[in-house]
Motif scaffolding. Structure first.
Motif, PDB file in Angstrom:
ATOM      1  N   UNK A   1       0.846  -1.190   0.000  1.00  0.00           N
ATOM      2  CA  UNK A   1       0.000   0.000   0.000  1.00  0.00           C
ATOM      3  C   UNK A   1       0.886   1.247   0.000  1.00  0.00           C
ATOM      4  N   UNK A   2       0.269   2.383  -0.220  1.00  0.00           N
ATOM      5  CA  UNK A   2       1.035   3.633  -0.226  1.00  0.00           C
ATOM      6  C   UNK A   2       1.622   3.940   1.147  1.00  0.00           C
ATOM      7  N   UNK A   3       0.995   3.419   2.206  1.00  0.00           N
ATOM      8  CA  UNK A   3       1.529   3.654   3.548  1.00  0.00           C
ATOM      9  C   UNK A   3       2.902   3.021   3.716  1.00  0.00           C
ATOM     10  N   UNK A   4       3.143   1.913   3.024  1.00  0.00           N
ATOM     11  CA  UNK A   4       4.439   1.268   3.120  1.00  0.00           C
ATOM     12  C   UNK A   4       5.430   1.882   2.133  1.00  0.00           C
TER      13      UNK A   4
ATOM     14  N   UNK B   1       5.495   5.034   1.260  1.00  0.00           N
ATOM     15  CA  UNK B   1       5.908   6.298   1.873  1.00  0.00           C
ATOM     16  C   UNK B   1       5.584   6.209   3.363  1.00  0.00           C
ATOM     17  N   UNK B   2       6.424   5.503   4.142  1.00  0.00           N
ATOM     18  CA  UNK B   2       6.094   5.266   5.550  1.00  0.00           C
ATOM     19  C   UNK B   2       6.105   6.552   6.366  1.00  0.00           C
ATOM     20  N   UNK B   3       5.186   6.607   7.304  1.00  0.00           N
ATOM     21  CA  UNK B   3       5.124   7.730   8.226  1.00  0.00           C
ATOM     22  C   UNK B   3       5.780   7.338   9.545  1.00  0.00           C
ATOM     23  N   UNK B   4       6.227   8.309  10.250  1.00  0.00           N
ATOM     24  CA  UNK B   4       6.917   8.056  11.513  1.00  0.00           C
ATOM     25  C   UNK B   4       6.014   7.334  12.516  1.00  0.00           C
ATOM     26  N   UNK B   5       4.720   7.535  12.397  1.00  0.00           N
ATOM     27  CA  UNK B   5       3.795   6.931  13.357  1.00  0.00           C
ATOM     28  C   UNK B   5       3.421   5.501  13.003  1.00  0.00           C
ATOM     29  N   UNK B   6       3.821   5.020  11.810  1.00  0.00           N
ATOM     30  CA  UNK B   6       3.466   3.664  11.403  1.00  0.00           C
ATOM     31  C   UNK B   6       4.329   2.640  12.125  1.00  0.00           C
ATOM     32  N   UNK B   7       3.726   1.519  12.516  1.00  0.00           N
ATOM     33  CA  UNK B   7       4.475   0.472  13.209  1.00  0.00           C
ATOM     34  C   UNK B   7       5.306  -0.361  12.229  1.00  0.00           C
ATOM     35  N   UNK B   8       4.815  -0.599  11.004  1.00  0.00           N
ATOM     36  CA  UNK B   8       5.565  -1.371  10.008  1.00  0.00           C
ATOM     37  C   UNK B   8       6.372  -0.403   9.149  1.00  0.00           C
ATOM     38  N   UNK B   9       7.690  -0.546   9.169  1.00  0.00           N
ATOM     39  CA  UNK B   9       8.562   0.337   8.417  1.00  0.00           C
ATOM     40  C   UNK B   9       9.053  -0.280   7.101  1.00  0.00           C
ATOM     41  N   UNK B  10       9.150  -1.608   7.046  1.00  0.00           N
ATOM     42  CA  UNK B  10       9.646  -2.276   5.845  1.00  0.00           C
ATOM     43  C   UNK B  10       9.116  -3.702   5.821  1.00  0.00           C
ATOM     44  N   UNK B  11       8.929  -4.230   4.586  1.00  0.00           N
ATOM     45  CA  UNK B  11       8.421  -5.586   4.412  1.00  0.00           C
ATOM     46  C   UNK B  11       9.037  -6.201   3.173  1.00  0.00           C
ATOM     47  N   UNK B  12       9.487  -7.446   3.289  1.00  0.00           N
ATOM     48  CA  UNK B  12       9.980  -8.191   2.138  1.00  0.00           C
ATOM     49  C   UNK B  12       9.699  -9.672   2.331  1.00  0.00           C
ATOM     50  N   UNK B  13       9.591 -10.376   1.210  1.00  0.00           N
ATOM     51  CA  UNK B  13       9.356 -11.821   1.236  1.00  0.00           C
ATOM     52  C   UNK B  13      10.678 -12.554   1.060  1.00  0.00           C
ATOM     53  N   UNK B  14      10.821 -13.656   1.791  1.00  0.00           N
ATOM     54  CA  UNK B  14      12.022 -14.485   1.682  1.00  0.00           C
ATOM     55  C   UNK B  14      11.601 -15.923   1.401  1.00  0.00           C
TER      56      UNK B  14
END
Length: 242
Positions: free
Chosen positions: A53-56, A58-71
């Motif tokens: 999503x756009x939240x990820x 362009x992460x905001x300081x208040x968001x709990x998830x900062x980065x996500x990737x699949x392995x």
């Protein structure tokens, strides 16, 4: 020197002629059978394609998830083979079976309750491990090249329906996992080589599979809110015995 060159040239010509000679054809009438049966064993790597999503993005300081990737992770597969000969080059086949594996989502999370002394955020890693047991029912069109001595390369293309048995397991801690839709539709393509022996045919096959369905169930949890769509990906190495 001339004699040496002549000798080397003679050896090279003799070696070329020997290489062009046909070897003894093992099981020469095998491919003329109308219907053939067999079994398949192999390995796979399962992964996700993530559309965030756009939240990820362009992460905001208040968001709990900062980065996500699949392995990816390595699993294994078992299948039965039923092969129908259409003509000298084309076969229609199905390989119903089971695919066991695991897919991982690696999150970089922000500590929402503490910060560093300079006011910067504190982050930590969390890996969400999701086991998979696919019931796989494919339908594949196989193109066979011309047989050369005792081997024959081929190409495959087709589709499959997969149902993940693991999605119906009770989630003991639902706040720390995401929910998935169990049924998915895949298109696939690959290549392989057949080797002919006296009593059977052996093949090594490499195949890519791409899910076409967004398997993410919408949920109001942080781990799911940063994902817009989630698609399955597989790479399969199979050993066929027919």
């Amino acid at each position: 020197m001339k004699r040496l060159l002549l000798f080397l040239l003679t050896c090279l010509i003799a070696q070329t002629l020997c290489a062009q000679q046909k070897k003894v054809m093992r099981n020469p009438t095998y491919d003329l059978k109308r219907i053939k049966m067999g079994m398949s064993l192999g390995f796979n790597t399962m992964n996700f394609r993530i559309l965030p999503t756009t939240d990820l993005l362009v992460p905001f300081y208040r968001d709990s998830v900062q980065h996500l990737e699949a392995t990816p992770s390595i699993g294994f597969n078992l299948a039965m083979i039923t092969d129908l000969r259409l003509n000298d080059h084309f076969n229609l086949r199905t390989q119903p079976g089971l695919q066991f594996g695991q897919r991982n989502l690696h999150y970089v999370m922000r500590n929402m309750y503490e910060t560093n002394d300079d006011g910067s955020m504190i982050t930590y890693d969390y890996t969400m491990k999701m086991s998979v047991i696919y019931v796989d029912i494919p339908l594949i069109l196989k193109y066979n090249a011309r047989r050369i001595n005792n081997y024959r390369p081929y190409l495959i293309a087709g589709g499959s329906v997969k149902y993940d048995l693991e999605t119906h397991r009770t989630r003991r801690n639902k706040d720390y996992t995401i929910s998935q839709i169990p049924m998915d539709f895949f298109y696939q393509f690959g290549f392989g080589v057949n080797w002919y022996f006296v009593y059977f045919k052996f093949a090594a096959e490499f195949k890519f599979e791409f899910g076409t369905r967004n398997i993410l169930r919408p949920e109001n949890i942080a781990y799911a809110n940063v994902i817009d769509k989630l698609y399955s990906r597989l790479f399969v190495i199979s050993l066929h015995f027919e």
